[in-house]
Design an enzyme around this catalytic site. Sequence first.
Site: not given
Length: 840
Positions: A463, A537
């Site tokens: 991220e 995720e």
Amino acid sequence: MMGRMPQITRRSLLQSGLALSAAGVVSHSGLAEALLSGVQSHAEGSAPGAVAPRERLLFDFHWKFFQGNADDPVKDLDFGKDQGDFSKTGEFKFAMADFDDSKWRPLNLPHDWAVELPFVWDEDLKSHGYKPLGRKYPATSVGWYRRVFDIPKGDAGRRISVDFDGAFRSALVFVNGCFIGRNDNGYVPFSFDLSDFLNYGGRNAITVRMDASFGDGWFYEGAGIYRHVWLTRTDPLHLGQWESYVRPDVQGNGAQLALATVVKNQGTQTENPQVRWQILDADGRTVASAEGAAQAIPVDGSATYTATARIPSPALWSPETPHLYSALVAVESEGKVRDAERVDFGVRTIAFDADKGFFLNGRRTLIQGTCNHQDHAGVGAALPDRLQVYRLSVLKDMGGNAVRTSHNMPTPEWVEACDRMGMMMMCETRMMSANPEGLAQLETMIRRYRNSPSVILWSMGNEEWELQKDEQGERVMADMVRRSHELDPTRLCTAAVNGSYGLGISKALDVEGINYNLGAIDDYHRKQPQQPLVGSETASTVSTRGIYITDKLRNWVSAYDLNRPPWGELAEEWWKFYATREFLPGGFVWTGFDYRGEPTPYGWPSISSQFGIVDTCGFPKDNFYYYRAWWGKEPCLHLLPHWNWEQREGEPIQVWVHSNLDEVEVLLNGASQGRKKVQPLTHLAWTVKYAPGTLEARGYKNGSVVLTDKRETTGQPASLRLTADRTTINADGEDIAILRVEALDAQGRLVPTADNLLHFRITGDGTLLGVGNGDPNCQESDKQPARSLFNGLAQVIVQGTKTPGAITVEAHEPQDSATGVRAATITIATRKAELRPAVS
């Protein structure tokens, strides 16, 4: 090909610690015997890779600790008091053998001092679990470690290094008064050659200053030397660190092995060594061998050796059958073995297909994975090796077959446990960058773990919102992926991406990682049909173990699969989506275990997340059984909630069942509440008016009852019960027993709402390592011998000494308690065990 060596037996392979003397070199005729005697154990807890004449000694015992200060040099051993501290190489008195450390605290490693600190309500500390670390907290952000040790006179002429598997975060290392080096990363291993600085035949001192003022992540990371330390002794002619690799290629009914290593010459003359490989199966039988021809290596030079071998009819590695092989790699010069190591590997095939998903050994396999940070109740980030096995066992019991090492290079014991126990891995580096530090971290991770069959993907990071979306990110990622493929052409690269799909880094990835964003997946697959995807995720479902009514005043979240943050998905939502699309290989739930820091969905006084499928102790929440039903292979039936609803007679209670059977019937006090068919990948639900008694679920298969599950209305706590994961452990100073503490009513039933404060008394041949209860809001000490039950449960971790005997643990209420709850006692036997070779 080399001549046939005598077979190494399973018994000899599994014996540990038979390293030769410091001066040990062996003749060519004794090569097999030397390798046999020098191989250290495959078994859990062995020193990895050491084969005589190389010695790899555990350096964990008998350290001392001092809490320093990041601002005040007077409180920090006067370090930094004079700006000229580093003007001289060898004048650091705190790193000399005769320095007075009598007031320092004795301890063993691994050690995390952050878990010992009090909680502080400062929102700047929220994501790190409200522990006082950082520039604002200089009095608790620096720690010093010190160890005095002997080096035999006979070691003169050998190369001796100190190896840290990981320490948080900024390390300054001093030996015998001299500054040796620094490391500024909390997760990547680092080493220093001490050979020139040691006192041979006398006393030596090593001092390490750890500074946790800065972090690497946004989650609880601990502080201190929280992984193992080793002292490695080799010949000046030796194998390069993590340079040996074995690349199996399954061809027909055999596996072709590409073998390679690097030999370094730190001696005083040119050497002309050759390299020999011996390939062993799990029973210690030689199944292949090879050799690399002799090469001239000048002083301070190195040479790369390659060879090939073939294993006929190999046993393939998989989660169901985690078969391992070993390569014994030996450097030989002038008829003598100068250095050797063991490299464990597995034979298997992996493939990601953009249309069909993931294939392991040619069979389509769904990745049933979890993301996990590395902390645990009671110990913080400093996990004993056995705790890695325990945590992995919890995930496998749920039906999990994969883990993601969020968000950093993992500890070796976690990877080794995955190799041995059969758990696939997405192995992730901390720094997404093509700068020298970022590439160095990535390279170390790949070199260290490229022989592990559990690793199926390299993750370039997590991220990075800015890098994800632009050309800068594409360039950075292209360099990272290119370097990864150079070091390991057998695995693909991914990253955990949470936006800007198709832009920036996505263009350079082999496999696009998708964090959440179910709505973007089908569209991305249509636009990028050639690129495989993976759920890097998923979920972020939140729940509190044993709680069935969300209570924002108490920071509790219902354990029904009903709660998620805005970006997340429910367990049932994400898995139904992934399991019903052939092009998706599966994914990794955020998270397997609750973890310290990032308290979600609440803040203070919550000090840990509530994302886990299990809590910080590893006690299952109810969603555990949703995954077990649809990930596992055995029949499953789980009934929720508990049935202690005092003063709610006649009120409707939501009753759920997680099951993979054909049908389920729910009964209250013998009266049927209805029988329902199980729909794939879902749960069943009833509304039942509460009445005290017995709630029962009956699971049917082919029309017959095959499983039942009950919840009974219990009385108040009347006694305690202690059980252990094992009642016999090794007396090696490392092994642990993990105790489950329960409150029972007068009829011996678990009281699911008990919150009694308990004290613990540990006597005998062991010590208390830590306590926990899985309560995300509990701010009681992890290190004191006391803990409140949380919804009926608590956990105690005890560690054995090196003295065989027994550890007795008693759990009882405080003396001033008037409840009359009976105490409980358990005895853990500690058996004599062969100790790992260690620095004395």
